[in-house]
Design a protein around this motif. Structure first.
Motif, PDB file in Angstrom:
ATOM      1  N   PHE A 351      48.851  48.535  34.334  1.00 30.01           N
ATOM      2  CA  PHE A 351      48.330  49.608  35.374  1.00 30.01           C
ATOM      3  C   PHE A 351      46.574  49.430  35.628  1.00 30.01           C
ATOM      4  O   PHE A 351      45.996  49.599  36.630  1.00 30.01           O
ATOM      5  N   VAL A 352      46.062  49.368  34.396  1.00 26.68           N
ATOM      6  CA  VAL A 352      44.662  49.072  34.508  1.00 26.68           C
ATOM      7  C   VAL A 352      44.181  47.770  35.105  1.00 26.68           C
ATOM      8  O   VAL A 352      43.408  47.733  36.032  1.00 26.68           O
ATOM      9  N   VAL A 353      44.826  46.965  35.015  1.00 30.76           N
ATOM     10  CA  VAL A 353      44.515  45.402  35.513  1.00 30.76           C
ATOM     11  C   VAL A 353      44.915  45.587  37.054  1.00 30.76           C
ATOM     12  O   VAL A 353      44.138  45.216  37.914  1.00 30.76           O
ATOM     13  N   VAL A 354      46.142  46.159  37.403  1.00 32.15           N
ATOM     14  CA  VAL A 354      46.355  46.310  38.828  1.00 32.15           C
ATOM     15  C   VAL A 354      45.280  47.191  39.632  1.00 32.15           C
ATOM     16  O   VAL A 354      44.992  46.844  40.688  1.00 32.15           O
ATOM     17  N   TYR A 355      45.108  48.322  39.139  1.00 36.85           N
ATOM     18  CA  TYR A 355      44.188  49.362  39.676  1.00 36.85           C
ATOM     19  C   TYR A 355      42.655  48.666  39.820  1.00 36.85           C
ATOM     20  O   TYR A 355      42.095  48.833  40.777  1.00 36.85           O
ATOM     21  N   GLN A 356      42.315  47.797  38.769  1.00 35.15           N
ATOM     22  CA  GLN A 356      40.898  47.228  38.812  1.00 35.15           C
ATOM     23  C   GLN A 356      41.037  46.361  40.058  1.00 35.15           C
ATOM     24  O   GLN A 356      39.834  46.381  40.573  1.00 35.15           O
ATOM     25  N   GLN A 357      42.094  45.669  40.371  1.00 34.62           N
ATOM     26  CA  GLN A 357      42.028  44.714  41.394  1.00 34.62           C
ATOM     27  C   GLN A 357      41.931  45.348  42.813  1.00 34.62           C
ATOM     28  O   GLN A 357      41.264  45.070  43.726  1.00 34.62           O
ATOM     29  N   PHE A 358      42.600  46.617  42.699  1.00 33.20           N
ATOM     30  CA  PHE A 358      42.744  47.417  44.059  1.00 33.20           C
ATOM     31  C   PHE A 358      41.444  47.976  44.230  1.00 33.20           C
ATOM     32  O   PHE A 358      41.122  48.042  45.424  1.00 33.20           O
ATOM     33  N   GLU A 359      40.620  48.319  43.339  1.00 34.56           N
ATOM     34  CA  GLU A 359      39.441  48.979  43.488  1.00 34.56           C
ATOM     35  C   GLU A 359      38.274  48.075  43.814  1.00 34.56           C
ATOM     36  O   GLU A 359      37.623  48.302  44.571  1.00 34.56           O
ATOM     37  N   ASN A 360      38.239  46.569  43.288  1.00 36.55           N
ATOM     38  CA  ASN A 360      37.219  45.766  43.604  1.00 36.55           C
ATOM     39  C   ASN A 360      37.462  45.236  44.991  1.00 36.55           C
ATOM     40  O   ASN A 360      36.625  45.006  45.433  1.00 36.55           O
ATOM     41  N   TYR A 361      38.804  45.063  45.395  1.00 36.63           N
ATOM     42  CA  TYR A 361      38.970  44.349  46.778  1.00 36.63           C
ATOM     43  C   TYR A 361      39.258  45.209  47.974  1.00 36.63           C
ATOM     44  O   TYR A 361      39.115  44.976  48.938  1.00 36.63           O
ATOM     45  N   MET A 362      39.601  46.586  47.535  1.00 38.45           N
ATOM     46  CA  MET A 362      40.142  47.231  48.693  1.00 38.45           C
ATOM     47  C   MET A 362      39.125  48.651  48.850  1.00 38.45           C
ATOM     48  O   MET A 362      38.547  48.898  49.565  1.00 38.45           O
ATOM     49  N   LEU A 363      39.255  49.412  47.704  1.00 32.36           N
ATOM     50  CA  LEU A 363      38.316  50.594  47.493  1.00 32.36           C
ATOM     51  C   LEU A 363      36.521  50.618  47.371  1.00 32.36           C
ATOM     52  O   LEU A 363      35.836  51.063  48.390  1.00 32.36           O
TER      53      LEU A 363
END
Length: 463
Positions: A351-363
């Protein structure tokens, strides 16, 4: 021309010399003695040619030298400016060494002042809003910093209690964990290990004794480090309080040393710095809130203890500690989840890895573009540069500093309207079939050149 010189005869006999020596000169003055002609000399007027002859003879002699310059004593002396230049060079070198030594001694204080300045810029909007409502600026600054202090202390206390509880649980359940590990090793590798043997071998090992001795000797170093960190925090808060409380006075002091045109630029730069720093903290705080809530929901679903504290930990550490904050934030929830079930740690890691990608590229790009208005590549490069210059502190203040500089310089860069060309949007210009090829352009050019040549009536080329 008015002087008389005497030319001695060419006879150099001893008789003539004796007669010249025996000639009486008593009763004559000094000038008359100089003009007394030796016996047998022929008087004639001195001419320029004679003077040149005498001078040439003197220069031709091997022992004759040109007359010395008056006041030099016949020897070359040091220029008068050289001692002053040497003293000035030594003084400048000494001043440089002294300034370099003082700068290296005060580098820690200068970094603390820089952090305090950006912290004061961050709380400036809240202090100004409270001051505009009639509250004294000093009291408003105190209330803002007191609220920050309470939030920090509360977070540290909750985190400390959580860590203490986890450490106690791990110590209490350590024999059980050790028994499970030993049983797994015995079943897998067909060994016959017991917990008592393992404990005795570990407790009586040399490396454990050395580790305990080194830890005991390092207690003083740890205490010194903690006290130094507390003193640094106190210094930062004091400077931040003074910068925020006396912000208008500080601006007046700076502007009083500048002409009116420069005063407007300084005030504009100050306002931009306040907006960008506040926007950066606002965006980071919002992302920390979203991250904390997301991780809290996951930990609550998995049944991991201390889920609220771990969610706050992940949100704050991942957003306000650049570069390594994400790894530090995810390590603690994984460790706590591992104590419940090892597979829960794997779920937390994913979950940490997936959320980090979402934060870097989307949020993060959307929030940063609205608050700080800086490109993600520029933000990443500024963080790397700040880390190389001042470590973690430089990485923390790099983005608001670069955003402030970019906004300030953007007002002095002249911009133009972009032409409506497909290549601007990343598209190539469409070609017209049969008309835009290189061969077609070459044929048209050759046809125009042939039509421009004059033709003679006989059908030949025009001359």
């Amino acid at each position: 021309m008015g002087e008389t010189c005497w030319v001695a005869p060419t006879d150099d006999s001893d008789t003539q010399t004796d007669r010249r020596a025996d000639r009486p000169t008593d009763g004559l003055t000094e000038n008359e003695r100089r003009t007394v002609a030796p016996e047998g000399a022929i008087p004639r007027a001195a001419t320029g040619e004679d003077a040149r002859v005498d001078g040439g003879a003197a220069l031709g002699a091997g022992t004759a030298e040109p007359p010395p310059v008056p006041g030099t004593g016949g020897a070359a002396h040091m220029p008068r400016w050289l001692p002053r230049a040497i003293v000035l060079a030594l003084g400048l070198y000494a001043c440089f060494q002294l300034g370099s030594w003082a700068f290296h001694q005060l580098i820690g204080l200068l970094i603390n002042i820089l952090i305090s300045f950006f912290l004061a810029l961050a709380v400036e909007p809240a202090v100004s809003r409270m001051s505009a409502r009639g509250m004294r600026r000093g009291l408003a600054t105190f209330l803002v910093f007191f609220a920050v202090f309470l939030a920090t202390v509360g977070f540290v206390v909750l985190l400390g209690s959580m860590l203490a509880g986890q450490i106690v649980d791990m110590v209490e359940h350590f024999p059980k964990y050790l028994d499970s590990v030993i049983s797994w090793v015995n079943q897998t590798f067909h060994t016959d290990l017991s917990r008592v043997e393992v404990q005795d071998s570990v407790l009586h090992s040399d490396w454990l004794q050395k580790y305990v001795q080194n830890s005991a000797s390092g207690v003083l170093d740890v205490s010194t480090t903690v006290l130094g960190g507390l003193f640094r925090l106190l210094t930062i808060f004091l400077f931040s309080f003074y910068f925020a409380a006396d912000g208008p006075r500080l601006r007046r002091t700076v502007c009083s040393m500048l002409p009116p045109a420069r005063q407007a630029e300084v005030l504009r730069a100050w306002e931009i710095a306040v907006d960008k720093t506040g926007g950066y903290l606002y965006s980071r705080g919002l992302m920390a809130l979203i991250s904390g809530v997301a991780h809290y929901i996951l930990l609550q679903i998995l049944g991991v203890p201390y889920a609220p504290v771990l969610g706050v930990w992940v949100g704050l550490v991942s957003q306000f500690i650049p570069t390594i904050g994400t790894y530090l934030a995810g390590a603690l929830p994984m460790l706590v989840a591992f104590t419940v079930d090892p597979w829960y740690a794997v779920w937390v890691l994913g979950f940490v890895v997936v959320y980090q990608q979402f934060e870097n590229y989307m949020l993060q790009p959307k929030l940063t573009a609205r608050t700080v208005d800086i490109h993600p590549a520029v933000a990443f490069g500024s963080v790397i540069a700040g880390t190389a210059l001042m470590g973690a502190v430089g990485a923390l203040i790099a983005i608001p500093a670069v955003a402030t500089l970019q906004a300030f310089l953007g007002a002095y860069v002249k911009r133009y309207d972009v032409t409506d060309d497909p290549r601007v949007h990343g598209r190539r210009e469409p070609r017209v079939r049969g008309g835009d090829s290189a061969s077609a352009r070459l044929r048209r050019a050759l046809g125009r050149d042939g039509a421009a040549q004059p033709v003679s009536p006989t059908g030949g080329d025009g001359v």
